[in-house]
Design an enzyme around this catalytic site. Structure first.
Site, PDB file in Angstrom:
ATOM      1  N   SER A   8     -47.986 -35.450-111.411  1.00 33.90           N
ATOM      2  CA  SER A   8     -48.407 -35.229-110.030  1.00 33.90           C
ATOM      3  C   SER A   8     -49.863 -35.628-109.867  1.00 33.90           C
ATOM      4  O   SER A   8     -50.766 -35.041-110.470  1.00 33.90           O
ATOM      5  CB  SER A   8     -48.233 -33.749-109.645  1.00 33.90           C
ATOM      6  OG  SER A   8     -48.765 -33.568-108.354  1.00 33.90           O
ATOM      7  N   HIS A  33     -45.639 -38.785-108.824  1.00 33.64           N
ATOM      8  CA  HIS A  33     -45.330 -37.761-107.814  1.00 33.64           C
ATOM      9  C   HIS A  33     -46.565 -37.598-106.924  1.00 33.64           C
ATOM     10  O   HIS A  33     -47.666 -37.297-107.398  1.00 33.64           O
ATOM     11  CB  HIS A  33     -44.982 -36.438-108.502  1.00 33.64           C
ATOM     12  CG  HIS A  33     -44.582 -35.351-107.553  1.00 33.64           C
ATOM     13  ND1 HIS A  33     -43.293 -35.230-107.071  1.00 33.64           N
ATOM     14  CD2 HIS A  33     -45.290 -34.342-106.986  1.00 33.64           C
ATOM     15  CE1 HIS A  33     -43.228 -34.193-106.255  1.00 33.64           C
ATOM     16  NE2 HIS A  33     -44.423 -33.631-106.174  1.00 33.64           N
ATOM     17  N   ASP A  35     -48.193 -35.763-103.617  1.00 37.39           N
ATOM     18  CA  ASP A  35     -48.084 -34.598-102.729  1.00 37.39           C
ATOM     19  C   ASP A  35     -48.874 -34.811-101.450  1.00 37.39           C
ATOM     20  O   ASP A  35     -50.105 -34.943-101.486  1.00 37.39           O
ATOM     21  CB  ASP A  35     -48.635 -33.354-103.443  1.00 37.39           C
ATOM     22  CG  ASP A  35     -47.743 -32.930-104.593  1.00 37.39           C
ATOM     23  OD1 ASP A  35     -46.554 -32.688-104.353  1.00 37.39           O
ATOM     24  OD2 ASP A  35     -48.248 -32.840-105.735  1.00 37.39           O
ATOM     25  N   MET A  37     -49.910 -33.003 -98.010  1.00 38.60           N
ATOM     26  CA  MET A  37     -49.983 -31.670 -97.382  1.00 38.60           C
ATOM     27  C   MET A  37     -50.745 -31.752 -96.064  1.00 38.60           C
ATOM     28  O   MET A  37     -51.767 -32.441 -95.995  1.00 38.60           O
ATOM     29  CB  MET A  37     -50.715 -30.698 -98.303  1.00 38.60           C
ATOM     30  CG  MET A  37     -50.132 -30.608 -99.701  1.00 38.60           C
ATOM     31  SD  MET A  37     -51.121 -29.489-100.703  1.00 38.60           S
ATOM     32  CE  MET A  37     -50.312 -29.678-102.296  1.00 38.60           C
ATOM     33  N   HIS A  66     -43.686 -36.386-101.926  1.00 38.50           N
ATOM     34  CA  HIS A  66     -43.269 -35.019-101.582  1.00 38.50           C
ATOM     35  C   HIS A  66     -44.043 -34.599-100.334  1.00 38.50           C
ATOM     36  O   HIS A  66     -45.247 -34.322-100.412  1.00 38.50           O
ATOM     37  CB  HIS A  66     -43.584 -34.102-102.782  1.00 38.50           C
ATOM     38  CG  HIS A  66     -43.328 -32.653-102.553  1.00 38.50           C
ATOM     39  ND1 HIS A  66     -43.803 -31.673-103.406  1.00 38.50           N
ATOM     40  CD2 HIS A  66     -42.634 -32.001-101.583  1.00 38.50           C
ATOM     41  CE1 HIS A  66     -43.419 -30.491-102.963  1.00 38.50           C
ATOM     42  NE2 HIS A  66     -42.725 -30.663-101.860  1.00 38.50           N
ATOM     43  N   MET A  68     -45.153 -32.144 -97.697  1.00 37.90           N
ATOM     44  CA  MET A  68     -45.286 -30.728 -97.320  1.00 37.90           C
ATOM     45  C   MET A  68     -45.936 -30.698 -95.948  1.00 37.90           C
ATOM     46  O   MET A  68     -47.104 -30.310 -95.790  1.00 37.90           O
ATOM     47  CB  MET A  68     -46.122 -29.991 -98.382  1.00 37.90           C
ATOM     48  CG  MET A  68     -45.337 -29.754 -99.661  1.00 37.90           C
ATOM     49  SD  MET A  68     -46.377 -29.430-101.091  1.00 37.90           S
ATOM     50  CE  MET A  68     -46.714 -31.114-101.577  1.00 37.90           C
ATOM     51  N   MET A 137     -38.729 -26.007-105.779  1.00 37.05           N
ATOM     52  CA  MET A 137     -40.122 -25.601-105.980  1.00 37.05           C
ATOM     53  C   MET A 137     -40.153 -24.386-106.904  1.00 37.05           C
ATOM     54  O   MET A 137     -39.553 -23.349-106.606  1.00 37.05           O
ATOM     55  CB  MET A 137     -40.783 -25.248-104.641  1.00 37.05           C
ATOM     56  CG  MET A 137     -40.968 -26.426-103.685  1.00 37.05           C
ATOM     57  SD  MET A 137     -41.834 -27.832-104.400  1.00 37.05           S
ATOM     58  CE  MET A 137     -43.404 -27.092-104.892  1.00 37.05           C
ATOM     59  N   ASP A 175     -40.651 -28.722-109.536  1.00 37.11           N
ATOM     60  CA  ASP A 175     -42.041 -28.979-109.160  1.00 37.11           C
ATOM     61  C   ASP A 175     -42.851 -27.692-109.159  1.00 37.11           C
ATOM     62  O   ASP A 175     -42.638 -26.831-108.304  1.00 37.11           O
ATOM     63  CB  ASP A 175     -42.064 -29.647-107.782  1.00 37.11           C
ATOM     64  CG  ASP A 175     -43.451 -30.131-107.397  1.00 37.11           C
ATOM     65  OD1 ASP A 175     -44.371 -30.074-108.236  1.00 37.11           O
ATOM     66  OD2 ASP A 175     -43.599 -30.563-106.238  1.00 37.11           O
TER      67      ASP A 175
HETATM   68  C1  DX5 Z   1     -47.500 -28.061-105.311  1.00 37.73           C
HETATM   69  C2  DX5 Z   1     -47.169 -29.508-105.520  1.00 37.73           C
HETATM   70  C3  DX5 Z   1     -46.983 -29.868-106.936  1.00 37.73           C
HETATM   71  C4  DX5 Z   1     -48.208 -29.713-107.787  1.00 37.73           C
HETATM   72  C5  DX5 Z   1     -47.741 -29.348-109.162  1.00 37.73           C
HETATM   73  O1  DX5 Z   1     -47.425 -27.761-103.985  1.00 37.73           O
HETATM   74  O2  DX5 Z   1     -45.971 -29.837-104.837  1.00 37.73           O
HETATM   75  O3  DX5 Z   1     -46.471 -31.199-107.068  1.00 37.73           O
HETATM   76  O4  DX5 Z   1     -48.999 -30.881-107.840  1.00 37.73           O
HETATM   77  O5  DX5 Z   1     -48.858 -29.048-109.918  1.00 37.73           O
HETATM   78  P1  DX5 Z   1     -48.756 -28.215-111.261  1.00 37.73           P
HETATM   79  O6  DX5 Z   1     -47.927 -28.998-112.210  1.00 37.73           O
HETATM   80  O7  DX5 Z   1     -50.200 -28.101-111.671  1.00 37.73           O
HETATM   81  O8  DX5 Z   1     -48.142 -26.872-110.921  1.00 37.73           O
HETATM   82 ZN    ZN Z   2     -45.014 -31.803-105.328  1.00 37.30          ZN
END
Ligand code: DX5
Ligand code: ZN
Length: 218
Positions: A8, A33, A35, A37, A66, A68, A137, A175
Protein backbone atom coordinates in the site's frame (compact mmCIF):
# COMPACT_ATOMS: atom_id res chain seq x y z
CA UNK A 1 -5.20 -19.14 -8.15
CA UNK A 2 -1.88 -17.74 -6.95
CA UNK A 3 -1.65 -15.55 -3.89
CA UNK A 4 -0.72 -11.93 -4.32
CA UNK A 5 1.03 -9.22 -2.30
CA UNK A 6 -0.11 -5.63 -2.77
CA UNK A 7 2.08 -3.02 -1.04
CA UNK A 8 0.00 0.00 0.00
CA UNK A 9 1.58 3.20 -1.27
CA UNK A 10 -0.10 5.13 1.57
CA UNK A 11 2.85 4.05 3.72
CA UNK A 12 5.50 5.03 1.16
CA UNK A 13 7.83 8.00 1.56
CA UNK A 14 6.00 10.66 -0.49
CA UNK A 15 9.19 12.72 -0.73
CA UNK A 16 10.76 9.75 -2.50
CA UNK A 17 7.73 8.36 -4.26
CA UNK A 18 9.46 7.41 -7.51
CA UNK A 19 12.15 5.54 -5.57
CA UNK A 20 9.49 3.59 -3.65
CA UNK A 21 7.54 2.81 -6.84
CA UNK A 22 10.71 1.47 -8.47
CA UNK A 23 11.34 -0.61 -5.35
CA UNK A 24 7.90 -2.24 -5.81
CA UNK A 25 8.52 -2.66 -9.57
CA UNK A 26 11.76 -4.51 -8.83
CA UNK A 27 10.34 -6.59 -5.96
CA UNK A 28 8.26 -9.75 -5.89
CA UNK A 29 5.12 -7.70 -5.23
CA UNK A 30 2.16 -8.28 -7.54
CA UNK A 31 -0.01 -5.16 -7.28
CA UNK A 32 0.25 -1.51 -6.29
CA UNK A 33 -2.49 -0.75 -3.74
CA UNK A 34 -3.52 2.91 -3.96
CA UNK A 35 -5.73 4.41 -1.22
CA UNK A 36 -7.89 7.38 -2.21
CA UNK A 37 -9.58 9.10 0.78
CA UNK A 38 -11.92 12.07 0.64
CA UNK A 39 -12.12 13.23 4.26
CA UNK A 40 -15.89 12.49 4.20
CA UNK A 41 -16.31 8.73 3.92
CA UNK A 42 -13.25 8.36 6.14
CA UNK A 43 -11.76 10.89 8.59
CA UNK A 44 -8.59 11.39 6.55
CA UNK A 45 -7.49 12.73 3.17
CA UNK A 46 -4.74 10.85 1.35
CA UNK A 47 -3.95 12.03 -2.17
CA UNK A 48 -5.81 12.52 -5.41
CA UNK A 49 -5.62 12.39 -9.18
CA UNK A 50 -2.33 14.21 -9.88
CA UNK A 51 -0.48 11.89 -7.51
CA UNK A 52 -2.12 8.79 -8.98
CA UNK A 53 -1.18 10.05 -12.43
CA UNK A 54 2.46 10.35 -11.32
CA UNK A 55 2.38 6.87 -9.76
CA UNK A 56 0.89 5.35 -12.91
CA UNK A 57 3.66 6.89 -15.01
CA UNK A 58 6.23 4.70 -13.23
CA UNK A 59 4.25 1.70 -11.96
CA UNK A 60 4.81 -1.46 -14.01
CA UNK A 61 2.37 -3.73 -12.15
CA UNK A 62 -1.38 -3.93 -11.68
CA UNK A 63 -2.78 -0.72 -10.17
CA UNK A 64 -5.38 -1.56 -7.54
CA UNK A 65 -7.28 1.58 -6.52
CA UNK A 66 -9.22 1.51 -3.24
CA UNK A 67 -11.73 4.36 -3.17
CA UNK A 68 -12.70 5.49 0.32
CA UNK A 69 -14.95 8.24 -1.01
CA UNK A 70 -18.65 9.01 -1.06
CA UNK A 71 -20.51 8.81 -4.38
CA UNK A 72 -17.65 7.12 -6.30
CA UNK A 73 -19.73 6.95 -9.52
CA UNK A 74 -18.62 10.54 -10.23
CA UNK A 75 -15.03 9.45 -10.83
CA UNK A 76 -15.17 5.99 -12.45
CA UNK A 77 -14.11 7.17 -15.91
CA UNK A 78 -11.48 9.44 -14.39
CA UNK A 79 -9.80 6.53 -12.60
CA UNK A 80 -9.96 4.40 -15.75
CA UNK A 81 -8.24 7.21 -17.67
CA UNK A 82 -5.60 7.50 -14.94
CA UNK A 83 -4.63 3.86 -15.41
CA UNK A 84 -6.46 1.95 -12.67
CA UNK A 85 -6.70 -1.78 -13.44
CA UNK A 86 -8.85 -2.69 -10.44
CA UNK A 87 -11.31 -0.17 -8.99
CA UNK A 88 -12.76 -0.95 -5.56
CA UNK A 89 -15.65 1.00 -4.06
CA UNK A 90 -17.08 0.68 -0.57
CA UNK A 91 -20.36 -1.13 -0.11
CA UNK A 92 -21.26 1.49 2.50
CA UNK A 93 -20.74 4.34 -0.01
CA UNK A 94 -22.92 3.01 -2.83
CA UNK A 95 -26.70 3.29 -2.94
CA UNK A 96 -26.93 1.59 -6.34
CA UNK A 97 -24.03 -0.82 -6.07
CA UNK A 98 -25.06 -3.01 -9.02
CA UNK A 99 -25.07 0.01 -11.32
CA UNK A 100 -21.70 1.16 -9.99
CA UNK A 101 -20.13 -2.27 -10.58
CA UNK A 102 -21.44 -2.41 -14.15
CA UNK A 103 -20.06 1.08 -14.80
CA UNK A 104 -16.60 0.08 -13.53
CA UNK A 105 -16.57 -2.92 -15.85
CA UNK A 106 -17.89 -0.90 -18.78
CA UNK A 107 -14.94 1.45 -18.26
CA UNK A 108 -12.60 -1.53 -18.76
CA UNK A 109 -11.53 -2.17 -15.15
CA UNK A 110 -11.94 -5.06 -12.79
CA UNK A 111 -14.60 -4.29 -10.18
CA UNK A 112 -14.11 -4.61 -6.44
CA UNK A 113 -16.24 -3.99 -3.36
CA UNK A 114 -14.75 -3.26 0.06
CA UNK A 115 -16.56 -4.03 3.32
CA UNK A 116 -15.96 -2.18 6.57
CA UNK A 117 -15.24 -4.36 9.62
CA UNK A 118 -18.86 -4.07 10.87
CA UNK A 119 -20.47 -4.94 7.51
CA UNK A 120 -21.52 -8.60 7.21
CA UNK A 121 -20.47 -10.73 4.23
CA UNK A 122 -24.13 -11.66 3.64
CA UNK A 123 -24.87 -8.25 2.07
CA UNK A 124 -22.91 -9.41 -0.99
CA UNK A 125 -25.13 -12.42 -1.71
CA UNK A 126 -26.89 -10.81 -4.70
CA UNK A 127 -23.85 -9.09 -6.18
CA UNK A 128 -21.05 -11.63 -5.66
CA UNK A 129 -21.40 -13.13 -9.16
CA UNK A 130 -20.62 -9.71 -10.66
CA UNK A 131 -17.49 -9.00 -8.64
CA UNK A 132 -13.83 -9.56 -9.49
CA UNK A 133 -12.53 -8.65 -6.02
CA UNK A 134 -13.97 -8.36 -2.52
CA UNK A 135 -11.78 -6.39 -0.13
CA UNK A 136 -12.41 -7.26 3.51
CA UNK A 137 -11.25 -4.37 5.67
CA UNK A 138 -9.34 -5.76 8.61
CA UNK A 139 -9.06 -2.29 10.17
CA UNK A 140 -11.44 0.64 10.09
CA UNK A 141 -10.50 2.45 6.89
CA UNK A 142 -8.78 5.81 6.98
CA UNK A 143 -5.31 5.20 8.32
CA UNK A 144 -2.32 2.93 7.89
CA UNK A 145 -0.54 1.34 10.81
CA UNK A 146 -3.59 0.09 12.75
CA UNK A 147 -3.96 -3.29 14.46
CA UNK A 148 -5.52 -6.21 12.62
CA UNK A 149 -9.09 -7.08 13.70
CA UNK A 150 -9.25 -10.81 14.51
CA UNK A 151 -12.92 -11.19 13.46
CA UNK A 152 -11.60 -10.92 9.88
CA UNK A 153 -10.77 -14.65 9.72
CA UNK A 154 -14.42 -15.58 10.21
CA UNK A 155 -15.44 -13.19 7.44
CA UNK A 156 -12.84 -14.62 5.05
CA UNK A 157 -14.23 -18.14 5.42
CA UNK A 158 -17.81 -16.91 5.05
CA UNK A 159 -16.84 -15.07 1.87
CA UNK A 160 -14.96 -18.09 0.56
CA UNK A 161 -18.13 -20.17 0.97
CA UNK A 162 -20.25 -17.52 -0.74
CA UNK A 163 -17.82 -17.38 -3.68
CA UNK A 164 -17.76 -21.17 -4.03
CA UNK A 165 -21.55 -21.36 -3.84
CA UNK A 166 -21.81 -18.75 -6.61
CA UNK A 167 -19.17 -20.60 -8.67
CA UNK A 168 -17.39 -17.27 -9.00
CA UNK A 169 -13.65 -16.67 -9.40
CA UNK A 170 -13.78 -13.50 -7.30
CA UNK A 171 -10.57 -12.75 -5.41
CA UNK A 172 -10.50 -12.16 -1.65
CA UNK A 173 -8.34 -9.19 -0.65
CA UNK A 174 -7.44 -8.32 2.95
CA UNK A 175 -6.60 -4.72 3.82
CA UNK A 176 -5.22 -3.47 7.12
CA UNK A 177 -2.73 -4.65 9.70
CA UNK A 178 -1.32 -7.44 7.54
CA UNK A 179 2.06 -8.75 8.74
CA UNK A 180 4.15 -11.91 8.49
CA UNK A 181 2.34 -13.05 11.67
CA UNK A 182 -1.16 -13.22 10.17
CA UNK A 183 -0.40 -13.70 6.45
CA UNK A 184 -0.37 -17.48 6.50
CA UNK A 185 -3.57 -17.76 8.55
CA UNK A 186 -5.33 -15.39 6.16
CA UNK A 187 -4.34 -17.51 3.16
CA UNK A 188 -5.41 -20.66 5.02
CA UNK A 189 -8.81 -19.04 5.65
CA UNK A 190 -9.22 -18.39 1.91
CA UNK A 191 -7.73 -14.97 1.16
CA UNK A 192 -5.54 -14.58 -1.91
CA UNK A 193 -4.56 -10.89 -2.09
CA UNK A 194 -2.85 -9.35 0.94
CA UNK A 195 -2.40 -5.58 1.15
CA UNK A 196 0.51 -4.50 3.34
CA UNK A 197 1.43 -0.87 4.01
CA UNK A 198 3.36 -0.16 7.19
CA UNK A 199 4.74 -3.67 7.47
CA UNK A 200 6.49 -3.23 4.12
CA UNK A 201 7.45 0.43 3.99
CA UNK A 202 8.40 0.92 7.65
CA UNK A 203 10.67 -2.13 7.59
CA UNK A 204 14.45 -1.81 7.29
CA UNK A 205 14.47 -3.57 3.92
CA UNK A 206 11.10 -3.35 2.09
CA UNK A 207 12.26 -5.49 -0.85
CA UNK A 208 13.18 -8.35 1.48
CA UNK A 209 9.99 -7.87 3.51
CA UNK A 210 7.94 -8.26 0.32
CA UNK A 211 9.94 -11.37 -0.62
CA UNK A 212 9.36 -12.80 2.87
CA UNK A 213 5.60 -12.16 2.63
CA UNK A 214 5.53 -13.69 -0.84
CA UNK A 215 7.31 -16.79 0.47
CA UNK A 216 4.69 -17.12 3.23
CA UNK A 217 1.68 -16.79 0.92
CA UNK A 218 3.10 -19.00 -1.82
C1 DX5 B 1 -6.55 1.86 5.30
C2 DX5 B 1 -6.07 1.57 3.91
C3 DX5 B 1 -5.02 0.54 3.86
C4 DX5 B 1 -3.74 0.92 4.55
C5 DX5 B 1 -3.14 -0.35 5.08
O1 DX5 B 1 -7.67 2.63 5.25
O2 DX5 B 1 -7.15 1.12 3.11
O3 DX5 B 1 -4.74 0.16 2.51
O4 DX5 B 1 -2.82 1.56 3.70
O5 DX5 B 1 -2.05 -0.01 5.85
P1 DX5 B 1 -1.43 -1.00 6.91
O6 DX5 B 1 -0.94 -2.19 6.17
O7 DX5 B 1 -0.33 -0.17 7.52
O8 DX5 B 1 -2.52 -1.35 7.91
ZN1 ZN C 1 -6.64 0.21 1.13
Amino acid sequence: MSNLIAPSILAADFANLQRDIEMVNNSEADWFHIDIMDGVFVPNISFGMPVLKAIATHAKKTIDVHLMIVDPDRYIQTFADLGADVLTVHYEACTHLHRTIQAIKAAGMKAGVALNPHTPIAVLEDIIADLDVVCIMSVNPGFGGQSFIENTYKKVSQLKHLIEFAKSDCQIEIDGGVTSKNANALIEAGANVLVAGSFVFKSDDPTTTIADLKAIVG
